[in-house]
Design an enzyme around this catalytic site. Structure first.
Site, PDB file in Angstrom:
ATOM      1  N   LYS A 148     -35.818   9.032  18.738  1.00 31.64           N
ATOM      2  CA  LYS A 148     -36.431   8.254  19.814  1.00 31.64           C
ATOM      3  C   LYS A 148     -36.298   9.002  21.142  1.00 31.64           C
ATOM      4  CE  LYS A 148     -37.027   5.279  16.619  1.00 31.64           C
ATOM      5  NZ  LYS A 148     -38.314   5.252  15.906  1.00 31.64           N
ATOM      6  N   ASP A 208     -40.430  10.094  18.403  1.00 31.53           N
ATOM      7  CA  ASP A 208     -41.056   8.790  18.609  1.00 31.53           C
ATOM      8  C   ASP A 208     -40.887   8.365  20.060  1.00 31.53           C
ATOM      9  OD1 ASP A 208     -42.128   6.297  18.406  1.00 31.53           O
ATOM     10  OD2 ASP A 208     -40.848   5.626  16.758  1.00 31.53           O
ATOM     11  N   GLU A 244     -44.937  10.445  18.017  1.00 30.82           N
ATOM     12  CA  GLU A 244     -45.417   9.119  17.654  1.00 30.82           C
ATOM     13  C   GLU A 244     -45.584   8.251  18.894  1.00 30.82           C
ATOM     14  OE1 GLU A 244     -44.682   7.107  13.822  1.00 30.82           O
ATOM     15  OE2 GLU A 244     -43.309   5.874  15.002  1.00 30.82           O
ATOM     16  N   ASP A 303     -48.282   4.318  15.950  1.00 35.48           N
ATOM     17  CA  ASP A 303     -47.441   3.284  15.346  1.00 35.48           C
ATOM     18  C   ASP A 303     -47.796   1.921  15.942  1.00 35.48           C
ATOM     19  OD1 ASP A 303     -45.445   1.808  14.142  1.00 35.48           O
ATOM     20  OD2 ASP A 303     -43.761   2.917  14.997  1.00 35.48           O
ATOM     21  N   LYS A 360     -46.192  -0.405   9.824  1.00 36.10           N
ATOM     22  CA  LYS A 360     -45.079  -1.363   9.757  1.00 36.10           C
ATOM     23  C   LYS A 360     -45.629  -2.650   9.153  1.00 36.10           C
ATOM     24  CE  LYS A 360     -41.700   0.164  13.115  1.00 36.10           C
ATOM     25  NZ  LYS A 360     -42.257   1.342  13.821  1.00 36.10           N
TER      26      LYS A 360
HETATM   27 MG    MG Z   1     -42.395   4.333  15.876  1.00 36.03          MG
END
Ligand code: MG
Length: 369
Positions: free
Chosen positions: A165, A194, A219, A242, A266
């Site tokens: 992240k 991400d 991402e 995403d 997701k």
């Molecule tokens: Mg993500």
């Protein structure tokens, strides 16, 4: 076969360690999980779980799932759970949108369909194509050495895939952080950077162009699909979408306009397996790879993601996420696939193969029949 009763449980799933997204912009310590037990007149029982990643990550809300189920229950009771597209239609008619509230019901239907037809969900989705999917760690945002410490922790468990992240820092720090992690990346490792929507178009352009030589994948480098489409024009690094991939129309736009190379699917966000399999097919048809995640949750949510991931040809799957390894509570001890040497593999148990321990879930918060 008819659905006769829905029993709803709420459970807090504490994280082992606090977790930060986007340079501390969002902090998480506990997940609000909803479990559904779906009973039928045939005696077959199915289980579903919906666990958003807090309520600040995307437009999904733990209490909202339970409120949504209350609204949808009268339209669900009496449906045949094996006819998942009829259940999907009933949910979409009585409650437009709110896909995250529909996913646990959808999952319970797929579980019952698998038990009725004696097939695992991966086979119901077209056929199990893989003998194991790399599990991706989720690396909380922080200083470069802190993030490498988390990656090393997961390496000891066999993980080869990591979602690091980034975002939320000045561009020089972002560039330094990415170069530091890449300098320490092993040859067989998959690392996704991400951004979780944290960058402006300007920041994305500067950082992604500064590390373009690394060929790493970013991402959700911007807030919206429009932002990412513009970032795409001025950068060359591969992009995964995403948070902005929600509907089938999002998927067709991304594929047709070439906005991204990877879909982050997701299951909670997109409304469950019935809707997700259409996104999967769009991706495969357009040469787009996928990361698969529940969004968060227990072994049950992870198992849904693993069945879906293993219905995807190996060439199109990057990794799936194992959230259960981040939790202090296991609601289904001895049940469902666990991450072994960095891989998750579903077995041939009909349905999804996970039965929560009802004593661990506590008293139901609602019963509809
Ligand atoms: Mg993500």
């Amino acid at each position: 076969m008819k659905i006769t009763r829905l029993t709803v449980y709420q459970k807090n799933l504490p994280l082992k360690d606090p977790y930060w997204l986007s340079g501390g912009r969002l902090k998480f310590e506990v997940l609000d999980a909803t479990f559904i037990k779906m009973e039928t007149d045939s005696g077959i029982v199915g289980w579903g779980e919906g666990t958003p990643w807090g309520h600040t990550y995307v437009a999904a809300h733990g209490p909202g799932i339970r409120a949504g189920i209350e609204t949808m229950a009268p339209s669900i009771i009496g449906q045949d759970p094996r006819k998942v597209e009829l259940v999907e239609r009933a949910m979409d008619v009585c409650l437009p949108g709110h896909l995250y509230a529909k996913q646990p019901i959808d999952l319970a239907c797929w579980d019952i369909m698998g038990k009725a037809w004696e097939l695992p969900i991966a086979d119901l989705l077209g056929g199990k194509r893989s003998n194991g999917t790399p599990a991706a760690s989720s690396v909380s945002s922080g200083e470069p050495d802190y993030m490498m410490g988390i990656i090393n922790h997961y390496r000891k468990q066999g993980y080869i895939a990591h979602s690091a992240k980034v975002g939320g820092s000045d561009v020089a720090t972002e560039i330094e952080r990415i170069r530091h992690i890449e300098a320490n990346r092993r040859d067989n490792e998959i690392i996704l950077y991400d951004v979780n929507r944290a960058w402006t178009r300007r920041e994305a352009s500067i950082v992604m162009n500064a590390v373009a030589d690394l060929g790493v994948t970013f991402e959700q480098p911007g807030e919206t699909l429009d932002d990412i489409a513009e970032i795409r024009k001025v950068t060359t690094s591969p992009i995964s979408v995403d948070e902005s991939l929600v509907t089938l129309q999002d998927a067709t736009r991304i594929a047709r306009d070439g906005i991204a190379d990877v879909f982050g699917i997701k299951l909670n966000r997109v409304g469950g397996l019935t809707k997700a399999r259409r996104l999967r097919d769009i991706a495969i048809e357009h040469g787009i790879q996928m990361f698969i995640m529940a969004t968060g949750g227990s072994v049950l949510a992870d198992t849904e993601a693993a069945h879906f991931a293993q219905s995807i040809p190996d060439a199109f799957i990057r990794a799936c996420w194992s959230c259960q390894d981040m939790l202090t509570l296991d609601i289904a001890p001895g049940s469902g696939p666990r991450c072994v040497d960095g891989f998750i593999t579903v077995d041939d148990t009909p349905g999804h193969g996970v039965t929560p321990d009802e004593k661990l879930l506590g008293n139901p918060v609602a019963i509809y029949d």
